[in-house]
Design a protein around this motif. Structure first.
Motif, PDB file in Angstrom:
ATOM      1  N   UNK A  14      19.152  55.144  56.471  1.00 26.98           N
ATOM      2  CA  UNK A  14      20.011  55.467  55.337  1.00 26.98           C
ATOM      3  C   UNK A  14      19.504  54.754  54.091  1.00 26.98           C
ATOM      4  N   UNK A  15      19.895  55.292  52.967  1.00 29.79           N
ATOM      5  CA  UNK A  15      19.595  54.666  51.684  1.00 29.79           C
ATOM      6  C   UNK A  15      20.815  53.856  51.307  1.00 29.79           C
ATOM      7  N   UNK A  16      20.603  52.596  50.931  1.00 28.19           N
ATOM      8  CA  UNK A  16      21.682  51.718  50.498  1.00 28.19           C
ATOM      9  C   UNK A  16      21.527  51.501  49.004  1.00 28.19           C
ATOM     10  N   UNK A  17      22.573  51.808  48.260  1.00 29.26           N
ATOM     11  CA  UNK A  17      22.539  51.606  46.814  1.00 29.26           C
ATOM     12  C   UNK A  17      23.653  50.646  46.432  1.00 29.26           C
ATOM     13  N   UNK A  18      23.298  49.576  45.741  1.00 31.98           N
ATOM     14  CA  UNK A  18      24.255  48.583  45.284  1.00 31.98           C
ATOM     15  C   UNK A  18      24.292  48.612  43.765  1.00 31.98           C
ATOM     16  N   UNK A  19      25.477  48.822  43.212  1.00 31.62           N
ATOM     17  CA  UNK A  19      25.670  48.814  41.763  1.00 31.62           C
ATOM     18  C   UNK A  19      26.678  47.716  41.455  1.00 31.62           C
ATOM     19  N   UNK A  20      26.287  46.815  40.573  1.00 27.85           N
ATOM     20  CA  UNK A  20      27.153  45.715  40.160  1.00 27.85           C
ATOM     21  C   UNK A  20      27.475  45.944  38.685  1.00 27.85           C
ATOM     22  N   UNK A  21      28.763  46.093  38.358  1.00 21.86           N
ATOM     23  CA  UNK A  21      29.152  46.466  36.997  1.00 21.86           C
ATOM     24  C   UNK A  21      30.319  45.624  36.490  1.00 21.86           C
ATOM     25  N   UNK A  22      30.588  45.756  35.190  1.00 23.67           N
ATOM     26  CA  UNK A  22      31.729  45.080  34.580  1.00 23.67           C
ATOM     27  C   UNK A  22      31.353  43.855  33.771  1.00 23.67           C
ATOM     28  N   UNK A  23      30.093  43.709  33.433  1.00 26.78           N
ATOM     29  CA  UNK A  23      29.635  42.523  32.704  1.00 26.78           C
ATOM     30  C   UNK A  23      29.987  42.558  31.225  1.00 26.78           C
ATOM     31  N   UNK A  24      30.368  43.732  30.729  1.00 32.40           N
ATOM     32  CA  UNK A  24      30.670  43.844  29.299  1.00 32.40           C
ATOM     33  C   UNK A  24      31.874  43.002  28.880  1.00 32.40           C
ATOM     34  N   UNK A  25      32.684  42.563  29.826  1.00 32.67           N
ATOM     35  CA  UNK A  25      33.845  41.724  29.515  1.00 32.67           C
ATOM     36  C   UNK A  25      33.450  40.295  29.141  1.00 32.67           C
ATOM     37  N   UNK A  26      32.208  39.923  29.389  1.00 34.63           N
ATOM     38  CA  UNK A  26      31.739  38.562  29.129  1.00 34.63           C
ATOM     39  C   UNK A  26      30.869  38.510  27.883  1.00 34.63           C
ATOM     40  N   UNK A  27      31.006  37.421  27.114  1.00 34.01           N
ATOM     41  CA  UNK A  27      30.182  37.235  25.920  1.00 34.01           C
ATOM     42  C   UNK A  27      28.695  37.216  26.269  1.00 34.01           C
ATOM     43  N   UNK A  28      28.354  36.600  27.411  1.00 40.82           N
ATOM     44  CA  UNK A  28      26.956  36.510  27.848  1.00 40.82           C
ATOM     45  C   UNK A  28      26.701  37.457  29.025  1.00 40.82           C
ATOM     46  N   UNK A  29      27.326  38.638  28.977  1.00 37.02           N
ATOM     47  CA  UNK A  29      27.255  39.597  30.073  1.00 37.02           C
ATOM     48  C   UNK A  29      25.843  40.013  30.456  1.00 37.02           C
ATOM     49  N   UNK A  30      24.970  40.224  29.470  1.00 37.48           N
ATOM     50  CA  UNK A  30      23.591  40.640  29.779  1.00 37.48           C
ATOM     51  C   UNK A  30      22.857  39.548  30.546  1.00 37.48           C
ATOM     52  N   UNK A  31      23.101  38.309  30.187  1.00 42.06           N
ATOM     53  CA  UNK A  31      22.474  37.172  30.876  1.00 42.06           C
ATOM     54  C   UNK A  31      22.984  37.058  32.314  1.00 42.06           C
ATOM     55  N   UNK A  32      24.279  37.193  32.503  1.00 42.28           N
ATOM     56  CA  UNK A  32      24.869  37.116  33.845  1.00 42.28           C
ATOM     57  C   UNK A  32      24.354  38.270  34.700  1.00 42.28           C
ATOM     58  N   UNK A  33      24.298  39.477  34.122  1.00 44.58           N
ATOM     59  CA  UNK A  33      23.814  40.644  34.861  1.00 44.58           C
ATOM     60  C   UNK A  33      22.369  40.438  35.314  1.00 44.58           C
ATOM     61  N   UNK A  34      21.522  39.916  34.445  1.00 42.89           N
ATOM     62  CA  UNK A  34      20.112  39.683  34.796  1.00 42.89           C
ATOM     63  C   UNK A  34      20.008  38.698  35.959  1.00 42.89           C
ATOM     64  N   UNK A  35      20.847  37.677  35.950  1.00 35.92           N
ATOM     65  CA  UNK A  35      20.851  36.695  37.035  1.00 35.92           C
ATOM     66  C   UNK A  35      21.243  37.369  38.358  1.00 35.92           C
ATOM     67  N   UNK A  36      22.258  38.200  38.318  1.00 31.99           N
ATOM     68  CA  UNK A  36      22.698  38.896  39.528  1.00 31.99           C
ATOM     69  C   UNK A  36      21.675  39.925  40.001  1.00 31.99           C
ATOM     70  N   UNK A  37      21.022  40.619  39.060  1.00 35.41           N
ATOM     71  CA  UNK A  37      20.004  41.601  39.464  1.00 35.41           C
ATOM     72  C   UNK A  37      18.953  40.932  40.340  1.00 35.41           C
ATOM     73  N   UNK A  38      18.473  39.771  39.936  1.00 28.58           N
ATOM     74  CA  UNK A  38      17.488  39.031  40.734  1.00 28.58           C
ATOM     75  C   UNK A  38      18.099  38.564  42.053  1.00 28.58           C
ATOM     76  N   UNK A  39      19.325  38.070  42.002  1.00 31.78           N
ATOM     77  CA  UNK A  39      19.991  37.555  43.205  1.00 31.78           C
ATOM     78  C   UNK A  39      20.262  38.633  44.235  1.00 31.78           C
ATOM     79  N   UNK A  40      20.740  39.805  43.785  1.00 33.78           N
ATOM     80  CA  UNK A  40      21.007  40.896  44.719  1.00 33.78           C
ATOM     81  C   UNK A  40      19.726  41.359  45.381  1.00 33.78           C
ATOM     82  N   UNK A  41      18.638  41.466  44.609  1.00 34.99           N
ATOM     83  CA  UNK A  41      17.357  41.888  45.179  1.00 34.99           C
ATOM     84  C   UNK A  41      16.911  40.904  46.262  1.00 34.99           C
TER      85      UNK A  41
END
Length: 110
Positions: A68-95
C-alpha cells in the motif's frame, strides 16, 4: 523529559494518543478525529503544546499491488507566527520517523 517507554493509542474516534514516559507519566500527543482501519487515520497533534492550538495529522493508506501507499499530511501551521519554521522541522522529522519505521518493518523476523 524522561525517555518514553511506549505509545498508547485508544483506537477509536475520540480516542487519545499518549506517550508513556519512563517515570510513568503520560504526555498527550492528540485526539483521534477519524479512525478507518486500513484506509485513514486522522488526529490532532499537540505534543508539548497547548491543546487549544493543535496541528492535524492525516494518514491515508491506498492499496498498491501487494502493498500500500502511505501518505502523511501534517497541516495547521498557519496558526503559528513561526509556522513555516515549525513545518520544516516536522517535515524532516516525519521523513526520519516513517523511514525508520519502514526499515524496522522490513527486517526479517528471527
Amino acid at each position: 523529559l524522561p525517555p518514553s517507554t511506549e505509545i498508547r493509542v485508544d483506537a477509536r474516534e475520540g480516542g487519545r494518543v499518549v506517550e508513556i514516559l519512563a517515570n510513568e507519566e503520560e504526555a498527550l500527543w492528540g485526539e483521534i478525529l477519524e479512525w478507518s482501519p486500513g484506509r485513514r487515520f486522522r488526529m490532532t497533534w499537540q505534543p508539548g503544546r497547548s491543546a487549544d492550538m493543535p496541528t492535524e495529522v492525516d494518514v491515508t493508506f491506498t492499496p498498491l499491488g501487494n502493498g500500500c501507499r502511505v501518505e502523511l499530511v501534517h497541516m495547521g501551521f498557519e496558526a503559528y507566527d513561526n509556522g513555516a519554521e515549525i513545518k520544516a522541522m516536522y517535515d524532516d522529522g516525519w521523513a526520519l520517523l516513517v523511514g525508520t519505521l519502514y526499515a524496522q518493518a522490513a527486517l526479517p523476523v528471527h
